[in-house]
Scaffold this active site. Structure first.
Site, PDB file in Angstrom:
ATOM      1  N   THR A  59      10.404  56.908 -13.496  1.00 53.74           N
ATOM      2  CA  THR A  59      11.002  56.696 -15.359  1.00 53.74           C
ATOM      3  C   THR A  59      11.277  58.280 -14.936  1.00 53.74           C
ATOM      4  OG1 THR A  59       9.955  54.969 -15.772  1.00 53.74           O
ATOM      5  CG2 THR A  59      10.944  56.445 -17.113  1.00 53.74           C
ATOM      6  N   CYS A  60      10.655  59.268 -15.174  1.00 51.98           N
ATOM      7  CA  CYS A  60      10.883  60.179 -14.825  1.00 51.98           C
ATOM      8  C   CYS A  60      11.793  61.101 -14.281  1.00 51.98           C
ATOM      9  CB  CYS A  60       9.113  61.563 -15.538  1.00 51.98           C
ATOM     10  SG  CYS A  60       8.116  60.759 -16.466  1.00 51.98           S
ATOM     11  N   ALA A  61      11.765  60.781 -13.440  1.00 47.67           N
ATOM     12  CA  ALA A  61      12.126  61.385 -11.889  1.00 47.67           C
ATOM     13  C   ALA A  61      13.891  60.335 -12.188  1.00 47.67           C
ATOM     14  CB  ALA A  61      11.753  60.791 -10.076  1.00 47.67           C
ATOM     15  N   SER A  63      15.264  59.452 -15.275  1.00 51.10           N
ATOM     16  CA  SER A  63      15.829  60.373 -16.072  1.00 51.10           C
ATOM     17  C   SER A  63      16.137  61.263 -15.941  1.00 51.10           C
ATOM     18  CB  SER A  63      15.120  61.273 -16.964  1.00 51.10           C
ATOM     19  OG  SER A  63      13.633  62.274 -17.788  1.00 51.10           O
TER      20      SER A  63
END
Length: 168
Positions: A59-61, A63
């Site tokens: 999820t961080c990647a 974003s």
């Protein structure tokens, strides 16, 4: 203190995000070239703070990829991707992905950014990392929009953040 969830389990942050209409706290963060950047380095530009626990999660990647895609079309706007990852990991990820429209900054030294912005996790399995947040600042450093994602595995509301730039 705010409460968010990780796969449904409650975890808490160190405080509250800055309020819309207030000046954003200044910060000292480490760039991928190991230089130190502060909010004043971006004065005169609208700023999107894309804050997340770790570049090495899906999820961080995503974003970072999404804001990189959008940032290429934004005028007078800098997108700062902020985590406690080491600058080397941030540079490796963006280099491997070919992402050039975002600026990665690390809060690895002392976590003061997360503390000052009230978004550090204070319990749970991600304790010490940053919660997933988006904060939009106008060219004067005034907070125009904030979102603390309620479920950490969910992506932020990109559309709402980008719409806030139109009012900045």
């Amino acid at each position: 203190m705010a409460t968010v969830t990780l796969k449904g389990d409650a975890i808490h942050t160190s405080g509250q995000l800055p309020e819309v209409g207030t000046k954003a706290p200044d910060f000292l963060l480490t760039a991928t070239d190991l230089s130190v950047k502060s909010l004043t380095n971006f004065a005169g530009s609208n700023v999107v703070l894309n804050i997340f626990p770790s570049i090495d999660t899906g999820t961080c990647a995503q974003s970072v990829r999404e804001f990189n895609r959008e940032a290429g079309e934004l005028e007078n706007t800098k997108v700062l991707c902020i985590s406690r990852d080491l600058p080397f990991a941030q540079a490796r990820f963006c280099g491997a992905e070919g992402l050039e429209n975002v600026i990665n900054l690390s809060d690895f030294k002392d976590g003061s950014f997360g503390k000052d912005y009230g978004l550090n996790f204070v319990d749970g399995p991600l304790e010490g990392l940053h919660s997933r947040c988006v904060i939009v600042l106008d060219a004067n450093g005034t907070v125009k929009y904030t979102e603390q994602v309620g479920e950490i595995v969910d992506e932020p509301n990109y559309k709402a953040a980008l719409e806030a730039l139109h009012d900045a």
